[in-house]
Design an enzyme around this catalytic site. Structure first.
Site, short mmCIF file in Angstrom:
data_model
loop_
_atom_site.label_atom_id
_atom_site.label_comp_id
_atom_site.label_asym_id
_atom_site.label_seq_id
_atom_site.Cartn_x
_atom_site.Cartn_y
_atom_site.Cartn_z
N HIS B 71 9.86 -8.06 -3.28
CA HIS B 71 8.86 -8.44 -4.45
C HIS B 71 8.03 -6.76 -4.59
CE1 HIS B 71 5.42 -9.69 -6.82
NE2 HIS B 71 4.58 -9.15 -5.83
N ASP B 100 12.03 16.42 -29.01
CA ASP B 100 12.96 15.33 -28.29
C ASP B 100 11.86 15.86 -26.65
OD1 ASP B 100 14.60 13.69 -26.59
OD2 ASP B 100 15.35 13.36 -28.23
N TRP B 136 7.50 -3.75 2.26
CA TRP B 136 7.82 -2.58 1.54
C TRP B 136 7.34 -1.33 1.91
CZ3 TRP B 136 5.64 1.33 -1.17
CH2 TRP B 136 4.06 1.41 -1.17
N SER B 164 15.99 9.50 -9.26
CA SER B 164 15.55 9.37 -10.51
C SER B 164 14.16 9.52 -11.19
CB SER B 164 15.93 7.78 -10.99
OG SER B 164 15.17 7.42 -12.01
N SER B 165 13.16 9.31 -10.19
CA SER B 165 11.69 9.77 -10.45
C SER B 165 11.80 11.32 -10.52
CB SER B 165 10.91 9.08 -9.36
OG SER B 165 10.98 7.89 -9.41
N HIS B 248 0.24 6.90 -0.16
CA HIS B 248 -1.14 7.12 -0.98
C HIS B 248 -1.03 7.67 -2.41
CE1 HIS B 248 -4.91 6.34 -1.65
NE2 HIS B 248 -5.27 7.46 -2.37
N GLU B 250 1.64 7.56 -3.95
CA GLU B 250 2.21 6.84 -4.77
C GLU B 250 1.48 5.71 -5.56
OE1 GLU B 250 5.36 6.44 -5.82
OE2 GLU B 250 5.39 4.12 -6.37
N TYR B 252 -1.55 6.55 -6.66
CA TYR B 252 -1.95 7.20 -7.97
C TYR B 252 -0.96 7.44 -9.00
CZ TYR B 252 -6.32 7.28 -5.54
OH TYR B 252 -7.27 6.71 -4.90
N SER B 263 -7.24 5.62 -21.78
CA SER B 263 -8.14 6.46 -22.37
C SER B 263 -7.62 6.86 -23.76
CB SER B 263 -7.86 7.95 -21.44
OG SER B 263 -8.14 7.81 -20.40
N HIS B 297 -5.78 6.51 6.18
CA HIS B 297 -6.68 5.45 6.03
C HIS B 297 -5.96 4.21 5.90
CE1 HIS B 297 -6.62 5.72 1.24
NE2 HIS B 297 -5.43 5.45 1.76
N HIS B 298 -4.34 4.34 5.93
CA HIS B 298 -3.79 2.94 6.19
C HIS B 298 -3.42 2.61 7.49
CE1 HIS B 298 -2.73 2.72 1.69
NE2 HIS B 298 -2.95 3.95 1.68
N THR B 323 -13.19 8.69 -9.47
CA THR B 323 -12.73 7.63 -10.27
C THR B 323 -14.14 7.03 -10.89
OG1 THR B 323 -11.43 7.34 -8.42
CG2 THR B 323 -11.79 5.39 -9.88
N LYS B 326 -14.57 8.58 -14.27
CA LYS B 326 -13.72 8.11 -15.24
C LYS B 326 -14.27 6.62 -15.81
CE LYS B 326 -9.62 9.07 -15.48
NZ LYS B 326 -8.57 10.18 -15.71
N ARG B 445 -1.43 -11.15 6.36
CA ARG B 445 -0.22 -11.11 5.30
C ARG B 445 1.00 -11.10 6.00
NH1 ARG B 445 -0.41 -4.49 4.05
NH2 ARG B 445 1.21 -5.36 2.71
#
Ligand SMILES: [Cu+2]
Lengths: 202, 526
Positions: B71, B100, B136, B164-165, B248, B250, B252, B263, B297-298, B323, B326, B445
């Site tokens: 998931h 294009d 994950w 791909s990315s 991390h 990722e 963002y 925006s 921080h993880h 943040t 914004k 979890r």
């Protein structure tokens, strides 16, 4: 697209591709960087894997032995998951040692309880982490892999001292070894440094 | 004949297989993302069904673990990321006045890698030992020593989707840097273009590191190296560092394009220009740069020196500053605007409010000593679902409703759009808000069963999830109707160039739907 923009696109794309390759390399560079970082900060309580040398504090210059203050050093032996050996810390599981005093000899004990010949690797860890660099091992069974035939047992030597530069506020140091089964690794590794079990048996 | 070839799409399946057109590829990305969203969503339904009450009812624990893992992987890499690349493909050339994308053939390739990557990933579920079951985040040694044999396919799939990315990111940067219409200076670019520009650089910075991490796993598993094996002198904690150096930024990568979409939308429906454009650009850049300095921080609980804990705690909290800039800019844009509340605007306002809730729970976790309690609990699950669902996913919905009239030339059914919004809004909050409570009370979890005292909130959460899941069918109905209208050529609901009242931007100067090639002659920018 004009020729000019086409050239620009190509240039940008190649530069970015080079940057990508660079970052892929950086990912791998993190491994030695982390190693160095851990050694400098004592992160993870990693100890040096090279033998240290003890020089008697004969010189008049500091560091000298701090006779009257001692630090408590505790010894632990832990089996990793599915490690069938009996792995024991020294009889005296705790010592009070003066930083800078002469090296101490201890023996851990291992007994291969399984019915197959095995190779093990002990991985040391020091807590608190920043004490790691002050615990100096002159001789350690963790420097090499340890092979034991099925049912055999052995004594594992350790010789270390505490550096006189140990910060004052550290009162207790815990040295723990975790024993891992590396039989498969050793088998696949032609240059395995394991010695035959007879060399270590007693 | 050749002129024909250049002005319209080919017909049949080959149009989609061999297309190099940015709109076709954008459509492919968006449809692929939608399929993946329903697949990942089905897995979420299964997870919530199992968690509806304590005890094991539906699935075995190992399969449950595969579901939570898949998931996460599918939603992050299969749904949200491709969806935003789809938006980038459709919108970037139109918004900067280009014909294009800069590298059209590469563009085709970067899309078509994805179906292969995900076929491989999903097929692991049917292999011996099952699919990935290690979460994950695939921490070693769970994903190496203790992984099911299918992990090799998982690694290959991650390599493919990373490729791909990266190709997509290179294309996006090359387009923005080289194909802007004359007069379109960097500081005149729409916010969506800016956020994607910065996101693409982040992708190039961290996707190769992820590729490195899985390569090291592969070597540990098959070639006897010991990057992450303590026994051989490696360090499992190193895996976490390498992973979160990617992980991390990722988050963002996932959220910045949504920032961009919102925006665009908020000024349109407030009928005011975006407040503080320049500060928005700098805030986005600041978030991206700082995101590479906060990864540990993880990992507050792995045993770091005090200085380490403090460093990562303070840098993490510092991200709240740009943040906050914004958030305040969006609110200031709405302030005293003559606002209307069409579906894109509703999703955008919900985004601002609910993303802030996710941001605040993130700040709570940034406090290292407090995080020792939150770590690996449902509080974490609640937090990242608040930033990902009302964050990234609401951003996707907002963007689709906003630009669908441009893409198809037909207005969607606003009544159904409102219905979809309210059902989604209620469903998402009902699902994820109670998870804060069970998390704070200590529910871990990634477990299929739990202690009795968590039963009520979990039941509420599951009911919310079923509501959230089924209400997405409304979205499908809306889409099908619009596409049917377009195909039948019905003129009712057809929109002009500017589909929304007073909407600004180059894409709105093109007819709706826009021609196959966007700007064959560069527009003039005032
Ligand atoms: Cu993070």
């Amino acid at each position: 697209m004009t020729d000019k923009t086409e050239g620009g696109v190509r240039r940008t794309a190649w530069r970015l591709a080079a940057g990508t390759v660079l970052m892929f390399g950086f990912g791998f560079a993190l491994v030695p960087l982390y190693e160095v970082f851990c050694e400098l900060t004592g992160l993870n309580g990693k100890t040096n894997n090279d033998p240290a040398a003890y020089s008697a504090p004969a010189s008049t210059r500091a560091p000298t032995v701090r006779e009257h203050e001692t630090v408590r050093v505790q010894f632990l032996a832990i089996n990793s998951t599915e490690m069938p050996w009996q792995f024991q810390a020294p009889e005296t599981s705790e010592l009070h040692i003066a930083p800078g005093a002469a090296p101490i000899d201890l023996t851990y004990y291992a007994h291969n309880m399984s019915d197959r010949d095995m190779v093990a690797q002990a991985v040391p860890s020091v807590s608190p982490g920043r004490a790691a660099q002050y615990l100096r091992k002159i001789e350690c069974f963790c420097f090499q892999r340890q092979a034991l035939a099925a049912g055999a047992s052995t004594q594992l030597p350790l010789r270390f001292y505490i550096s006189p530069e140990l910060p004052d506020d550290i009162g207790t140091i815990t040295l723990s070894y975790t024993l891992f089964d590396v039989s498969e690794l050793a088998a696949s590794d032609a240059t395995a440094s394991a010695e035959p079990p007879s060399a270590q048996g007693s | 004949m050749s002129a024909d070839h250049h002005h319209g799409p080919a017909s049949g399946i080959t149009r989609w297989l061999f297309t190099t057109n940015h709109k076709d590829i954008g459509t492919l990305y968006l449809f692929f993302a939608m399929m993946m969203a329903f697949l990942g969503g089905a897995m979420a339904m299964l997870i919530r069904a199992e968690l509806f009450e304590p005890g094991l009812q539906l699935v075995e624990p190992n399969f449950f673990n595969q579901m939570t893992t898949m998931h996460g992987l599918i939603m992050v890499f299969g749904f949200v990321m491709p969806a935003f690349v789809g938006f980038a493909n459709w919108q970037l050339p139109m918004m900067i006045g280009a014909p294009d994308m800069a590298l059209p053939r590469l563009n085709n390739w970067s899309f078509w890698i994805l179906p292969f990557a995900f076929s491989i990933l999903v097929s692991t579920l049917f292999m011996e030992g099952g699919g990935p079951n290690f979460g994950w985040t695939f921490y070693a040694p769970l994903s190496t020593t203790y992984a099911p044999p299918s992990v090799t396919y998982f690694i290959f799939a991650v390599h493919l989707l990373g490729m791909s990315s990266i190709l997509g990111a290179i294309n996006i940067i090359a387009t923005i840097m080289n194909l802007r219409a004359p007069g379109m200076d960097y500081m005149k670019m729409p916010m969506f273009v800016w956020t994607w520009f910065i996101t693409a650089f982040l992708l190039l910075l961290v996707m190769p590191v992820l590729a490195g991490a899985v390569t090291m796993m592969l070597m540990d598993i098959h070639f006897g190296t010991s990057f992450f094996q303590a026994a051989g002198g490696g360090d499992p904690v190193l895996f976490q560092h390498v992973f979160w150096f990617f992980g991390h930024p990722e988050v963002y990568i996932i959220i910045l394009p949504a920032f961009g979409i919102v925006s665009q939308i908020i000024p349109t429906f407030s009928r005011k220009p975006l407040f503080g454009y320049t500060s928005m650009v700098y805030a986005t850049a600041a978030i991206a740069i700082m995101s590479t300095l906060v990864w540990a921080h993880h990992m507050f609980t792995v045993g770091m020196p005090l200085v380490g804990e403090l460093f990562f705690m303070y840098t993490t909290m510092l991200i709240a500053v740009p943040t906050g800039v914004k958030i305040f800019n969006w609110i200031s844009t709405m302030w005293r605007g003559s606002m209307t509340f069409e579906a894109p605007m509703l999703f955008s306002i919900a985004f601002v409010v609910l993303f802030s809730i996710g941001g605040f729970s993130g700040l709570m976790m940034a406090i290292a000593p407090a995080d020792f309690q939150y770590h690996d609990t449902y509080f974490i699950v609640a937090h990242f679902h608040y930033v990902l669902v009302p964050g990234a996913v609401f951003g996707v919905f907002a963007g689709v409703y906003y630009w669908l009239p441009k893409w198809t030339g037909r207005m969607y059914d606003e009544r159904l759009g409102q219905l979809h919004f309210w059902l989604t809004f209620i469903g998402a909050n009902l699902t994820f808000f109670p998870q804060h409570f069970v998390g704070l009370a200590g529910m871990p979890r990634r477990i299929p069963d739990y202690a009795l005292q968590f039963a009520d909130f979990n039941a509420i959460s599951s009911v919310g999830a079923f509501l959230f899941g089924t209400s997405q069918l409304v979205f499908v109905v809306i889409l099908v109707r619009v596409l049917k209208d377009k195909a039948s050529g019905r003129l009712e609901g057809a929109v002009g160039e500017r589909a929304w009242e007073g909407v600004e931007g180059l894409e709105w100067t093109l007819p709706s739907p826009p021609p196959y090639h966007s700007f064959t002659t560069p527009p003039s920018i005032r």
